[in-house]
Design an enzyme around this catalytic site. Sequence first.
Site, short mmCIF file in Angstrom:
data_model
loop_
_atom_site.label_atom_id
_atom_site.label_comp_id
_atom_site.label_asym_id
_atom_site.label_seq_id
_atom_site.Cartn_x
_atom_site.Cartn_y
_atom_site.Cartn_z
N HIS A 198 5.84 -0.37 -8.44
CA HIS A 198 4.76 -0.71 -7.52
C HIS A 198 5.26 -1.22 -6.17
CE1 HIS A 198 2.21 -0.48 -11.12
NE2 HIS A 198 1.21 -0.35 -10.29
N GLY A 199 6.46 -1.68 -6.10
CA GLY A 199 6.95 -2.13 -4.81
C GLY A 199 8.23 -2.93 -4.90
#
Length: 490
Positions: A335-336
Site C-alpha cells: 500500500h505504500g
Amino acid sequence: MLFNSFQFALFLPVVFLLYWFVFDYALRGCRHQLKWQNAFVVAASYVFYGWWDWRFLLLIAFTSMCSWWCGLRIQRGRVQATSKDRKSKAWLILNVVINLLILAVFKYYDFFVNEFCRLFHLSSEGLLIKVILPVGISFYTFQALSYTIDVYRGKMEPTRDIVAFFAFIGFFPQLVAGPIERATNLLPQFLQKREFSYEQAADGMRQILWGLFKKIVVADTCAIYVDQVFSTYSTQTGSALVIAAVLFTFQIYGDFSGYSDIAIGTAKLFGVRLMRNFNNPYFSRDIAEFWRRWHISLTTWFRDYVYIPMGGSRVGTAKIIRNTFVIFLLSGLWHGANWTFIVWGAYHALLFLPLILLRKNRVHTNQVAEGRLLPTWKEALQMFVTFAFAVEGWVLFRSETITQSWEYLRGMAQWDSFRACYLFFTQKEVCTTAWLCILMLIVEWLQRDKQHGLEMNIPQWYVRYPIYLALMAAIIYFYGDAVTFIYFQF
C-alpha cells in the site's frame, strides 16, 4: 483521467461508440476484426493512462513487452530443458526480478534510503532519486507477474497475440486501481470475439451509477470532515476524533469500492467481465471474513502466490505464524512506503492469527443473516466488534506517521469520546454525512446477496427511473472538483 471527471464523461461514450460501431459492426467479416478491436482497446487505454503523464506509457509498455516475451520463453524452456524446468524457471525469475525491481525503484527506493541514512545518522543528500510514482504501478505489475507465474505453473498457455496481451495488461477500466485481474480470467476474453449485450451493458450502467454515488456523495463528503480533523488532531476532542475515524472508514470504502464498481461496470459496456473486488466487508463477523470481502483481488493474489507456496496453514504452528505475518506485512508494504502501512499490516496479522491458529478463520463463509431481513443479536455484536477493529486499523492507515497514529488513538480514548453518537446527529454537516453513510449501508445490506447495490429486478419503469434520477441528482448536487481516488497513490 479520473472516472469522476468531465473528461472521462466525454471519453467513455466516444470510446464506446467507436468500439462497437466501428471496430465491431463496420469491420464485421474482416479477417483481422478481433485484432483491430483489441488494438483500439490498447490505444484508448494508453490515451486514458497517458492523460496524467505520457512518460508513464513507456513503463507500462516495457512491463507488458517483458512479461509477454518471458511467457513465451518459459513455455519454450519447458519443452527444451534437459533438466526439469531449468530454463523456464530462469525466465520466470528474470521477469519477477525485472518487475519487482521497477516497482522497488519507483515506489520504495527513497523510503529505504531515507530510513537507512537516518538509522546510521548519514546524510541522504544526493542519494534520493525523487521520481514521480507512476499511477497504478502496483496494480498492473502484480497483474503482469501473475501471468508469467501461471504460465510457469502450467495453468495456462502463453499467448503469441501481443496485441491481446497489451490489452489485458492495459485495459483502461481496471488499469490504475484494479481489480488485479488474473490472466486466466481476463486474457481469454481478449482472445475471442465479444458480443454486445444490452442486459450486460444496462447492468454496467447501473453499477457505474452506484459507484459514482459511493465515491462522490459518500466518500468525498466524508473527506471534508476527515481531512479537517486529521490535520488538526492534536487540538480536537475525543468525540471529534472518533467521528473522523468512523467517517474515514466509510470514506475509504466508498472511495475504493466505488472505483471498483465503476471499473467493473465500465468493463461490462465493452463485453468484458472483471472479478468482484468488494463484497460488503463491513458486514463481516470476524476479521478473517473481513479480509475475504475487502480488496478481494489483492487478498487472493497474496494467498495464491505467496501464502500457499510458503505452506499456508498446512504447516507447523511457527510457520503458520510466519506465513500470516509475511502476507500481512507485504500487504501493508504494497500500500505504500511508510511505516504506518507496515504497522497496519502487522495489526491485522495480530487480529487474524488467533482465528487461523484455532482453525476458526473459515467459520463465516456465507452471507450474514442469510434468508432473513435482520441479523441476530449475536451477529450484530460480531459485526460491531469487527467494524470497531477495522476503524482502529484505518487510523493507522490514514496517519502520516506512527507518532500521529498513536496520539490520535490515545485522543480517541478521552472521556468525552462517548459523545460521538450525540454529535453525529446534532452537528448539521456531520449529521448529513452520517445519514449518507447510513443510506449506503442500508442499500448494500438489502442487496448483500447481489453483485452491487443497484442489481435489482424491478420491472416497473416508474419505480426504477425515480431511483436512478434521485441518485444522479445527489451526484450532481454533491459534485465539486474531481477528487483523486485514494488508491491512485498505490
